[in-house]
Design an enzyme around this catalytic site. Structure first.
Site, PDB file in Angstrom:
ATOM      1  N   HIS A 301      39.111  43.132  40.439  1.00  0.00           N
ATOM      2  CA  HIS A 301      37.797  43.120  41.071  1.00  0.00           C
ATOM      3  C   HIS A 301      37.337  44.541  41.385  1.00  0.00           C
ATOM      4  CE1 HIS A 301      34.766  40.474  42.943  1.00  0.00           C
ATOM      5  NE2 HIS A 301      35.491  39.479  42.488  1.00  0.00           N
ATOM      6  N   ASP A 302      36.085  44.636  41.745  1.00  0.00           N
ATOM      7  CA  ASP A 302      35.381  45.807  42.264  1.00  0.00           C
ATOM      8  C   ASP A 302      35.922  47.161  41.805  1.00  0.00           C
ATOM      9  OD1 ASP A 302      33.513  44.894  44.929  1.00  0.00           O
ATOM     10  OD2 ASP A 302      35.068  43.508  44.275  1.00  0.00           O
TER      11      ASP A 302
END
Length: 517
Positions: A301-302
């Site tokens: 993620h991110d």
């Protein structure tokens, strides 16, 4: 083997390009057909040629390479300290979620404390000799029960190796592992443990605390030939096995480099997430087995970059996808994975994750799409097999310049390849963090689109579509192949160029053609 069986089954009902019967004689090579808002034209095959992508060499990720990374250091020392005084535990005792500190206090019946390892290297049996058996016991030879949180500080190394048959993390007492230095998990088992049942803390509810492992920014973790079971729940950074940079506010203060991690040839079962990372660079997840995890199998993620996710098998994810990368996970390689029987999609590329290579994966019998591209331009799909998935073989939404080369999409419930736009402004999405453009464009070269429920290809309102050398085989219906979306409007012309004349086909808005001229 799965691909071979599907092709054999579909071949029995082949109606190869049945809809071409009665197609008129080909037009001149430079003819342009301009009904409505789009034009269909031929292009040069040379323009669509592309070399096979160069994939990372996996030979460097070995047991010996991991052993050589274990720091040479004197024996570490252990102590028991208050959780509120430890920077690496602030995520779990301070901030917005104040109930988490109360949770540890209730489980420990005291001001919450943790075992802290610092100043050197230590194995788990050595650590057990330094702390009270109340906190870290050995109920049977080689089996250890941890009954407090355990923190490895930046100047320390914890080695959990084959001398440990199993490390059990007590659910009732609120145990978990935090690595802020070096951690090596080699040839062993880590299990969340429900003491009352003398059994693994198998999943019951997402909000119920279960022990977890997190490795922070600046730290290094290596997991090899091990089994990790029943970790994680829905609270932040407590997802199961996480390799994560500190939260933005703490990172502004701490200024840690990206976390480092290798996860090799291990098994992850019944975890909230099989794997999660956040703002991590150059992680490798290779040769693992992820089965029967709850929300995701693998979830980078991110703003993670340069990841290598290869040769894993992911199945049985109960709530969502087998593998998802989301929110600016860029410049990574996802290849050689086998992903099947997950609740939703096999692979998802999501929320402006760009310049990734998805190659040589086999995704089959997933509840939704085989491969899903959401709001993520400039990705390459090369030689993947999407077979028998509940919806589309490959879906592309609100994403431009997606290149699909030599992919096989076979016996899926809906389209072999489906491209579409969707207005997300009326949803709960934060459009400042996750903006989107309602456009889709793609290049499809090579591969087979065979025996899919609603046809080989369906694309709505594209900025452009380019097709070349695609085998459109074995339609489900008895009337021959039916293209959908803008391709359906021009099916006669598209198939004439693509199949009869074996030329690349370009479909694009008429005003774009006029501007280019």
């Amino acid at each position: 083997m799965v691909l071979d069986r599907t092709i054999s089954r579909a071949a029995r009902c082949v109606l190869l390009l049945g809809c071409l019967a009665g197609v008129s004689a080909p037009a001149a090579a430079d003819d342009i057909i301009r009904p409505r808002d789009y034009v269909v034209r031929a292009a040069s095959p040379v323009d669509l040629k592309r070399p096979e992508p160069r994939l990372p060499n996996l030979g460097r990720y070995t047991r010996q390479a991991i052993i050589e990374r274990i720091p040479k250091a004197p024996r570490a020392r252990a102590s028991v300290q208050r959780m509120v005084s430890l920077v690496a535990l602030e995520e779990f005792v301070k901030g917005e979620d104040k109930d988490r500190l109360a949770e540890w206090a209730a489980r420990q019946s005291t001001n919450p404390v943790a075992i802290v390892v610092q100043g050197g290297r230590i194995t788990l049996p050595e650590l057990a000799r330094q702390v009270s058996a109340t906190h870290l016991a050995e109920p049977e030879p080689g089996v250890f029960l941890l009954r407090l949180p355990l923190l490895v500080l930046p100047d320390a190394t914890l080695v959990i190796d084959a001398s440990v048959r199993e490390l059990r993390l007590s659910q009732e007492r609120g145990a978990f592992l935090v690595n802020d230095g070096h951690m090596f998990v080699l040839d062993t088992r880590i299990t969340a443990w429900r003491e009352a049942e003398n059994a693994p803390a198998s999943f019951r509810a997402g909000t119920e605390f279960r022990p977890f492992l997190v490795s922070w920014g600046g730290a290094e973790i290596y997991i090899l030939n091990s089994v990790v079971r029943s970790l994680g729940y829905s609270a932040s950074k407590g997802y199961g096995v996480s390799i994560s940079q500190y939260s933005p506010a703490r990172q502004k203060r701490l200024r840690r480099p990206s976390p480092v991690g290798w996860v090799l040839n291990s098994e992850f079962v019944d975890n909230w997430f099989g794997f999660y990372c956040y703002e991590a660079d150059d992680l490798v997840i290779i040769g693992n087995r992820y089965r029967d995890n709850i929300v995701y199998g693998i979830d980078p993620h991110d703003r993670s970059h340069g990841l290598v996710i290869a040769n894993n098998r992911i199945s049985g994810t109960r709530k969502k996808h087998g593998l998802i990368i989301s929110r600016a996970v860029n410049d990574s390689w996802i290849f050689g994975n086998t992903i099947h029987d997950n609740a939703l999609s096999g692979i998802v590329i999501d929320r402006n994750s760009v310049r990734n290579v998805i190659a040589g994966n086999t995704v089959y019998d997933n509840g939704s799409d085989g491969i899903t591209i959401y709001e993520s331009p400039d990705n390459l799909l090369w030689a993947n097999n999407a077979i028998g998935n509940g919806k589309h073989g490959i879906r592309v939404r609100n994403s431009v310049r997606v290149r699909l080369y030599n992919n096989n999409s076979i016996a899926n419930g809906s389209a072999g390849i489906y491209g579409h736009i969707k207005d997300l402004s009326g949803t709960d999405r934060n459009l400042t963090i996750d903006p989107f453009e309602p456009n889709v464009s793609m290049v499809v070269v090579g591969g087979q689109l065979m025996h899919n429920g609603s046809g080989p290809v369906s694309i709505d309102k594209p900025l452009s579509v380019e097709l070349f050398d695609v085998a459109l085989l074995a339609p489900v219906g008895t009337t021959g192949i039916g293209l959908k979306g803008v391709l359906g409007e021009f099916q006669h012309q598209v198939l004439d160029l693509l199949v009869r004349r074996r030329l690349p086909v370009v479909i694009e808005p008429a005003d774009k053609r006029e501007t280019r001229s």
